[in-house]
Design a protein around this motif. Structure first.
Motif, PDB file in Angstrom:
ATOM      1  N   SER A 291     -22.936  -7.609   3.701  1.00 29.48           N
ATOM      2  CA  SER A 291     -23.038  -6.336   4.669  1.00 29.48           C
ATOM      3  C   SER A 291     -21.759  -5.511   4.105  1.00 29.48           C
ATOM      4  O   SER A 291     -20.798  -5.970   3.851  1.00 29.48           O
ATOM      5  CB  SER A 291     -23.596  -6.421   5.911  1.00 29.48           C
ATOM      6  N   ALA A 292     -22.045  -4.121   4.671  1.00 28.06           N
ATOM      7  CA  ALA A 292     -20.709  -2.993   4.421  1.00 28.06           C
ATOM      8  C   ALA A 292     -19.964  -3.511   5.310  1.00 28.06           C
ATOM      9  O   ALA A 292     -18.566  -3.373   4.943  1.00 28.06           O
ATOM     10  CB  ALA A 292     -21.327  -1.881   4.589  1.00 28.06           C
ATOM     11  N   MET A 382     -23.470  -0.206  -2.168  1.00 23.97           N
ATOM     12  CA  MET A 382     -23.825   0.606  -1.115  1.00 23.97           C
ATOM     13  C   MET A 382     -25.169   0.158  -0.362  1.00 23.97           C
ATOM     14  O   MET A 382     -25.780  -0.532  -1.183  1.00 23.97           O
ATOM     15  CB  MET A 382     -23.972   2.277  -1.323  1.00 23.97           C
ATOM     16  N   GLU A 383     -25.409   0.321   1.078  1.00 18.92           N
ATOM     17  CA  GLU A 383     -26.529   0.160   1.597  1.00 18.92           C
ATOM     18  C   GLU A 383     -27.811   1.011   1.237  1.00 18.92           C
ATOM     19  O   GLU A 383     -27.590   2.114   1.101  1.00 18.92           O
ATOM     20  CB  GLU A 383     -26.307   0.250   3.119  1.00 18.92           C
ATOM     21  N   GLU A 384     -28.768   0.409   1.066  1.00 18.46           N
ATOM     22  CA  GLU A 384     -30.032   1.447   0.872  1.00 18.46           C
ATOM     23  C   GLU A 384     -30.355   2.143   2.256  1.00 18.46           C
ATOM     24  O   GLU A 384     -30.850   2.960   2.376  1.00 18.46           O
ATOM     25  CB  GLU A 384     -31.057   0.583   0.673  1.00 18.46           C
ATOM     26  N   ALA A 386     -28.987   1.626   6.519  1.00 18.78           N
ATOM     27  CA  ALA A 386     -27.926   1.257   7.604  1.00 18.78           C
ATOM     28  C   ALA A 386     -28.234  -0.232   8.068  1.00 18.78           C
ATOM     29  O   ALA A 386     -29.351  -0.699   8.521  1.00 18.78           O
ATOM     30  CB  ALA A 386     -27.703   2.104   8.847  1.00 18.78           C
ATOM     31  N   GLY A 387     -26.923  -1.038   7.756  1.00 16.25           N
ATOM     32  CA  GLY A 387     -27.374  -2.509   8.100  1.00 16.25           C
ATOM     33  C   GLY A 387     -27.700  -3.271   7.011  1.00 16.25           C
ATOM     34  O   GLY A 387     -27.959  -4.680   7.218  1.00 16.25           O
ATOM     35  N   SER A 388     -28.304  -2.671   6.075  1.00 14.07           N
ATOM     36  CA  SER A 388     -28.993  -3.739   5.008  1.00 14.07           C
ATOM     37  C   SER A 388     -28.222  -4.335   4.102  1.00 14.07           C
ATOM     38  O   SER A 388     -26.871  -3.738   3.925  1.00 14.07           O
ATOM     39  CB  SER A 388     -29.998  -2.760   4.307  1.00 14.07           C
ATOM     40  N   PRO A 389     -28.342  -5.421   3.152  1.00 16.20           N
ATOM     41  CA  PRO A 389     -27.253  -5.811   2.467  1.00 16.20           C
ATOM     42  C   PRO A 389     -27.224  -4.742   1.305  1.00 16.20           C
ATOM     43  O   PRO A 389     -27.704  -4.091   0.820  1.00 16.20           O
ATOM     44  CB  PRO A 389     -28.461  -7.107   1.884  1.00 16.20           C
ATOM     45  N   LEU A 390     -25.732  -5.104   0.840  1.00 16.35           N
ATOM     46  CA  LEU A 390     -25.192  -4.168  -0.425  1.00 16.35           C
ATOM     47  C   LEU A 390     -26.097  -4.388  -1.687  1.00 16.35           C
ATOM     48  O   LEU A 390     -26.309  -5.382  -1.933  1.00 16.35           O
ATOM     49  CB  LEU A 390     -23.854  -4.372  -0.528  1.00 16.35           C
ATOM     50  N   GLN A 391     -26.262  -3.434  -2.082  1.00 14.72           N
ATOM     51  CA  GLN A 391     -26.768  -3.168  -3.678  1.00 14.72           C
ATOM     52  C   GLN A 391     -25.881  -2.762  -4.745  1.00 14.72           C
ATOM     53  O   GLN A 391     -24.900  -1.627  -4.265  1.00 14.72           O
ATOM     54  CB  GLN A 391     -28.087  -2.614  -3.698  1.00 14.72           C
ATOM     55  N   CYS A 405     -19.712   1.812  -0.286  1.00 14.05           N
ATOM     56  CA  CYS A 405     -18.947   0.740   0.339  1.00 14.05           C
ATOM     57  C   CYS A 405     -17.827   0.575  -0.286  1.00 14.05           C
ATOM     58  O   CYS A 405     -16.642   0.206   0.276  1.00 14.05           O
ATOM     59  CB  CYS A 405     -19.741  -0.324   0.832  1.00 14.05           C
TER      60      CYS A 405
END
Length: 420
Positions: A291-292, A382-384, A386-391, A405
């Protein structure tokens, strides 16, 4: 300008030749070769040959007293069949070269490669100088008539002319082969420059070699190996002072309480500056899961001491990476692991679909306050939502006002990823 006086020429019957301008007939029809042959061993006795011709000697090459005039094809056949001793065949090599044959053509016709051709010619000069040296024991010459002899004499060739005879005699008397002859020749050359410890060792071939073994012994650690070297030195030493010095050295060694067991053989590694060019980078997590917040909270590298020893904070994972320029410029570096390298190749536009690829590591610079907006051609995390795994995304795909991020400084692939 006055010219040199023209030498008197003679016809085959021994009469002075007169040119037509002097009232004589046309030049003799016999060839220069016939004329030259008539000077050496014709049918007349020495008393019948004019003195001018008696003083003629063919040109000397390679220390030979007689030039060889032979058809190159016949010479090639003699060399190929090794019909004569090698030092006689070396004369034929010269005759072939004078006829315009190069080393490659000679090699093809004689089965004697260019390197050995040079060895024969070099060694021939040594052989015939030994033959002509009244101080050299002629009964030793047959030792240098074998197939390996040219290479032995080529090693002796590096010595000054006043040392070759004694060195060659020592080689023959001790039945030295090529490597031993090389060691002897180098020992003789080194003797004059090695002053430390030379007292007692004369400049004779045997003493020079014994001195070399004595120096080798002083560099060893094991008693058995040292005594073996001294034993070799005693076998070749030629003078009484050298023998006494060697025996005294061996006796003192035997009296010492020196360990006969093998000494420890642990390797000693002295680090260079480049050996220390590595840095610890915190591992934030696995792409697709991290996560971020985990990227933002990843610890900075700890300070390191001697040999890079450090105490990492808490239970964080760390990657040890070379101190690349990109890593040196980073202010807040961290990294994430990409389990499938195909994800990275897709992001880099190097692949669309395909099989899974070996893991890769993304070296990151955390995106802080005040940093400029993303560069279109750079890669970011970056997150798709808020709180989602980074891509992993390309800068051109990031909407205005959106804040990534972290920026990807480098993609690190493992060695296994290079295997196709």
């Amino acid at each position: 300008m006055a010219g040199r006086e023209r030498p008197t020429l003679y016809t085959p019957d021994g009469k002075p030749y007169k040119a037509e301008a002097d009232g004589g007939g046309p030049p003799p029809a016999h060839s220069l070769k016939q004329f030259r042959d008539s000077l050496d061993g014709g049918k007349r006795t020495e008393e019948e040959v004019p003195q001018a011709r008696m003083n003629f000697r063919p040109p000397s090459e390679l220390g030979l007293d007689q030039a060889v005039d032979v058809d190159p094809d016949s010479a090639a056949q003699l060399i190929r069949s090794r019909a004569k001793p090698w030092f006689e065949l070396a004369k034929l090599l010269l005759a072939m070269e004078r006829s315009g044959w190069n080393s490659s053509k000679i090699a093809e016709a004689t089965d004697l490669d260019p390197r050995m051709q040079n060895t024969w010619k070099t060694a021939s000069s040594v052989y015939f100088s030994l033959q002509a040296d009244p101080a050299f024991e002629k009964e030793l010459l047959p030792y240098f008539a074998t197939e390996v002899s040219p290479e032995i004499l080529a090693e002796v060739r590096i010595l000054p002319s006043n040392q070759r005879s004694s060195a060659a005699a020592f080689v023959a008397k001790n039945s030295f082969q090529v490597m031993q002859a090389r060691e002897l020749s180098r020992a003789i050359k080194d003797w004059r420059f090695r002053l430390d410890g030379r007292t007692g060792f004369s400049n004779t071939p045997g003493d020079a070699l014994a001195f070399k073994y004595w120096r080798d012994a002083n560099e060893l650690k094991k008693k058995g190996e040292i005594l073996a070297k001294i034993e070799n030195a005693l076998k070749v030493a030629e003078t009484e002072p050298a023998v006494r010095k060697l025996r005294a050295f061996a006796n003192s060694l035997l009296e010492e309480d020196m360990p006969t067991q093998d000494l420890p053989t642990a390797s000693v590694i002295e680090l260079e500056q480049q050996d220390m060019s590595f840095a610890q980078v915190s591992m934030a997590g696995l792409l697709g899961e991290v996560s971020a917040k985990e990227v933002a909270d990843a610890p900075n590298p700890p300070s390191t001491g001697l040999f890079g020893i450090c105490r990492p904070p808490n239970d964080a994972k760390w990657a040890i990476l070379p101190r690349w320029p990109a890593l040196q410029r980073a202010v807040q570096a961290t990294c994430v692991l990409v389990q499938d390298g195909l994800i990275v190749d897709k992001a880099l536009r190097k692949a669309n679909e395909g099989k899974s690829k070996p893991p890769a590591l993304l070296l990151l610079e955390r995106f802080g306050v005040g940093q400029e907006r993303p560069v279109q051609t750079d890669l970011y995390l970056m997150e798709e939502a808020a709180g989602s795994p980074l891509q992993l995304v390309l800068g051109s795909a990031i909407k205005d006002g959106a804040k990534p991020c972290a920026k990807v400084l480098a993609v690190v692939k493992s060695p296994s990823s290079r295997v196709v």
